[in-house]
Structure formats: C-alpha cells, structure tokens
Design a protein around this motif. Sequence first.
Motif, PDB file in Angstrom:
ATOM      1  N   GLY A 257       1.174   8.277 -17.204  1.00  0.00           N
ATOM      2  CA  GLY A 257       0.607   7.247 -16.343  1.00  0.00           C
ATOM      3  C   GLY A 257      -0.396   7.834 -15.369  1.00  0.00           C
ATOM      4  O   GLY A 257      -0.656   9.041 -15.365  1.00  0.00           O
TER       5      GLY A 257
ATOM      6  N   SER B   3       5.804   9.485 -22.058  1.00  0.00           N
ATOM      7  CA  SER B   3       5.080   8.411 -21.386  1.00  0.00           C
ATOM      8  C   SER B   3       4.231   9.005 -20.270  1.00  0.00           C
ATOM      9  O   SER B   3       4.731   9.743 -19.420  1.00  0.00           O
ATOM     10  CB  SER B   3       6.070   7.392 -20.802  1.00  0.00           C
TER      11      SER B   3
ATOM     12  N   THR C  19       7.960   8.133 -17.037  1.00  0.00           N
ATOM     13  CA  THR C  19       6.539   8.370 -17.036  1.00  0.00           C
ATOM     14  C   THR C  19       6.191   9.539 -16.111  1.00  0.00           C
ATOM     15  O   THR C  19       6.662   9.609 -14.978  1.00  0.00           O
ATOM     16  CB  THR C  19       5.771   7.113 -16.604  1.00  0.00           C
TER      17      THR C  19
ATOM     18  N   ASN D  87       1.221   4.303 -20.426  1.00  0.00           N
ATOM     19  CA  ASN D  87       1.776   3.315 -19.496  1.00  0.00           C
ATOM     20  C   ASN D  87       0.660   2.774 -18.604  1.00  0.00           C
ATOM     21  O   ASN D  87       0.205   3.446 -17.682  1.00  0.00           O
ATOM     22  CB  ASN D  87       2.887   3.950 -18.652  1.00  0.00           C
TER      23      ASN D  87
END
Length: 343
Positions: free
Chosen positions: A145, A143, A89, A176
């Motif tokens: 975040g 991903s 991430t 995420n």
Amino acid sequence: MLFDRIVRPSLYRLAYHDPEVAHERTVALLGRLGSAVAAVAPLYRTDDPVTVLGMRFPHRVGLAAGMDKNGRALAAWPALGFGFVEVGTVTRHPQPGNPKPRLFSLPASDAVLNRMGFNNDGAAALAERLATDGKPPVPLGISIGKSKVTPLAEAVEDYRWSLRILHPYADYFAINVSSPNTPGLRALQDRTALAELLAELRATGAELGGDTPLLVKVAPDLTDHALAELLEVCLDHGVAGIIATNTTLARTGVDPAEAALATEAGGLSGRPLTPRSVEVVRFVHEQTGGRLPIIGVGGILGPDDARRMLDAGASLVQLYTGFALHGPGLVRRVSRGIAGRPC
C-alpha cells in the motif's frame, strides 16, 4: 490441542479486552511457537488442491492480509490449516498507523471495526525477515500500500519501491488501493490513477525478470459504475485477479446494541459485510466473464458463506475476522466444507 490450550485464551477474549493487544500478543506467540505449532499441522490439514493464478494451492482457504502484517508467524499459519497466506499490508516507509484505540470488537454483530492505518515495519523489514526465515510452504501473497507520508501524486513510486524489494519472495502481490483508513488512498481506484499505477507496476515486474501476478483489492463501497470502470482498467493492464472485498464504511447489519460503538470511524468487517462481499464477487465475475480469478473475502464465518462466495464466482477465499473471533477450527470447517467443489 496446543492452539486451544495456549493461544486461544489470548486471541479470543476480543469482546472483553483490548483487541489490538490480544492480536499483537497472539501473532508474537505464534511466531515463537512456529515449529511447535507445525507439529500439529496434520490435525488441521485439508487436501483439496486447486490451480489458480498459475500456481498450485493445497486448498482454497487462505489467511487475509492484516492478521500478520510483518510476516512474524509465517510457519504457524499453514500449520493451522491455511492453504495460502497473505501478509501486509506493508508500505515503503515504516509507520505506526493511526492513534489508538483503533481496533474494536463488536461480538453481538460478529464483526470487527478497525482504523489501523497500515501500521507496519516497512517493506524492507519484511524482505529481510523473508530472506532470513524463508517463505512458508504454501503460496505467499504480499499486500502493498501507500505510505501515509507519501503524497498521492508520488504514490506510484511508493508502490514500485515495495514491489522491487519484495519481488523475490511474493507468489502474488495484492495492490491495496481500497483501505478506508489511509487518507486519499481510495482515489487510486479511479480510472486514470489506477491505469498509471498498474502500468508502472507491470513494467517494474517485467524489468525484474518475472511475471508475478498482480491482484487488485477493491472496496465494497464502490458503485457498480465505478467498479465496472475499475475492472476495465484491470483487464486492459493485465491484472491477474481481483480480491473482493476490503472493509466497508457502511454500518448496515450492525446489532442495535452496538450501534453507538459502530459510529467509530474506520472499516467494518465480519458478518455485516457478508452480503455485499458476495454481491461484489458476483458482479466482478459477471462483468469480466470469468476472465479474472477472484479471491473472495469479507464476512466468511462458516462453510455456507464460503460456498456462496464460490457460487458467486470466487476461485479462492480468505478469512480474517471469522478466524479472529472463532479460532482455527473455522479454517478446517470451511476448507472441508468446500472441498471438491468445481474451481
């Protein structure tokens, strides 16, 4: 083989040396050896193409986020047999992550415990690397975040910023909101917060002129009620799929000999997570009537685990801890072990 002779000694001493040092050295080495590793790709390749999320995958076994956060070894992963790769991430702001030590191997439990805290070079650095080096020859998931320094109230803009800069390169985005290692992050799984986040990310994607699939990665620790609410929000906001699951705060299934180590804070992955991950995949599939494709991840250490994921409703699977502990042979065993199963 090249991997066994050169890379394996670094990566698979996790039970005896600093796991994070071994991990970092291995990813760096794979990055340097990318073209050489690619030369042995036919030894690992499995051909079992499937169409999921509107795109073609050479087979169903991918690399989960966390192994190559910054996209340093993108040429190597397909060569080692992966049918798709998820990097990250990554966060809007570069960040060092949590204090060390923060990665622990539990070999007797076939597990890893981590509290990394999204250590990464930032979304802009990943975008620059992809612009320079190009994408891998398999589908690429990214991903994203929330940065630790970003207040929860400003999380939406944090995600939007990363999506914008990485939009040209992602075949899908993993949102995420379920890591246990960033304070407050899991609150974004709540109905109101998640609805706002997904609405803004869908709008941002539309503004950029594309419809890159958004997948939400869920925690295994949600109650059925909370997970059902999350899925309702995902369906309402056009989410393309679910990734189930992230690491767990539970310690069920840890070998008694490693109980003391398991008291360390962080998320647990590997064999202890297998039953719950399969359970969550089945719940998601049944709750949505199969309307949301699922990437099953968590505790896949062999073909039987992957078959259980597919039987529960997953369309694709990802490896992380099993690969880290047992090597690239696992990719080949799993991909061949599930080849030909209905999608």
